[in-house]
Design an enzyme around this catalytic site. Sequence first.
Site, PDB file in Angstrom:
ATOM      1  N   SER A 165       0.865  -1.180   0.000  1.00 30.31           N
ATOM      2  CA  SER A 165       0.000   0.000   0.000  1.00 30.31           C
ATOM      3  C   SER A 165       0.902   1.231   0.000  1.00 30.31           C
ATOM      4  O   SER A 165       2.088   1.147   0.359  1.00 30.31           O
ATOM      5  CB  SER A 165      -0.888   0.016   1.247  1.00 30.31           C
ATOM      6  N   TYR A 177      -2.139  -1.788  10.434  1.00 32.73           N
ATOM      7  CA  TYR A 177      -2.189  -1.791   8.968  1.00 32.73           C
ATOM      8  C   TYR A 177      -0.924  -1.220   8.339  1.00 32.73           C
ATOM      9  O   TYR A 177      -0.276  -1.874   7.522  1.00 32.73           O
ATOM     10  CB  TYR A 177      -3.414  -1.007   8.479  1.00 32.73           C
TER      11      TYR A 177
END
Length: 318
Positions: A165, A177
């Site tokens: 990401s 995350y």
Amino acid sequence: MWLYLAVVLVGLYLLRRWHRERQTVPRLSEKYVLITGCDSGFGNLLAQQLDARGLRVLAACLTSSGAAQLRAAASPRLQTVLLDVTSSQSIATATAWVRECVGDRGLWGLVNNAGIAIPTAPNEWLTKDDFVKVLDVNLVGLIEVTLSLLPLVRQARGRVVNVASVMGRVSFFGGGYCISKYGVEAFSDSLRLEMRSFGVKVSVIEPGYFKTMITNTEILENNFLSIWEKLPGEIKASYGENYLKQFLVTFRKMQKRYNSNLTLVTDCMEHALTSRYPRTRYSAGWDAKLIYIPLSYLPSALTDVVFTWLSPIPAWKA
């Protein structure tokens, strides 16, 4: 004169790159690709996309219903398997199934796509278990799946495609995350160097902000509110109710800017699997290319100013 020469050289470089990237590997219809996290989102779309192109897709789903829906939407070539990337037993069972499917051909492609985003909140609001829950799926599970299937990928001299990401480049919110995506970047870099001698190529996909299940507005807001309700009184007092309100307002503004065109990401995945000369990293989405990745190259002092400007103000400082 030197300016013209520089323009010509840059043009020749871009033309050469364009030509190289259009070259595809032969006999795609004979190649097997395993994709994790195919119940929805990027994995589900990529499975259908590769199936339509004629590859032999092995789609790993977490749920039986997700697997059934995917089979109904694809050709008979596509096969599904249930896989929980946090379970060593599930990974071992899926690996044995893949080995039986591919036989002597080996596994051409492994796409590590499975991932979750919650629990997420400011770091101080979270517990160790909140971090571990995300890391187990996004990083530790990805590593174990890769290590289990790597012999089959080496056999085919194939590809490993890991979904990271832009939050693996810059991190401006708490929880596991962003940490997990930084870890995916690091694991991919070391794996790429190790696998070069075996003819295996490793690529990283760095999407910006896209509309998927892990960015579902209602789920994420409920996550924030449930975590807030469980916080000790001292922490609530330090941050204040207004901090939570500002946090949710900022979050809702971000939600309005998500990209719903998931093919921008799956096209990168497909290129990494089918091109003779795949890229090391693929950025997908205008926000990734124009905001987050450029920010990642700036001094920390500057990025801190940008992200602090977007952050809510805690009660003690207001």
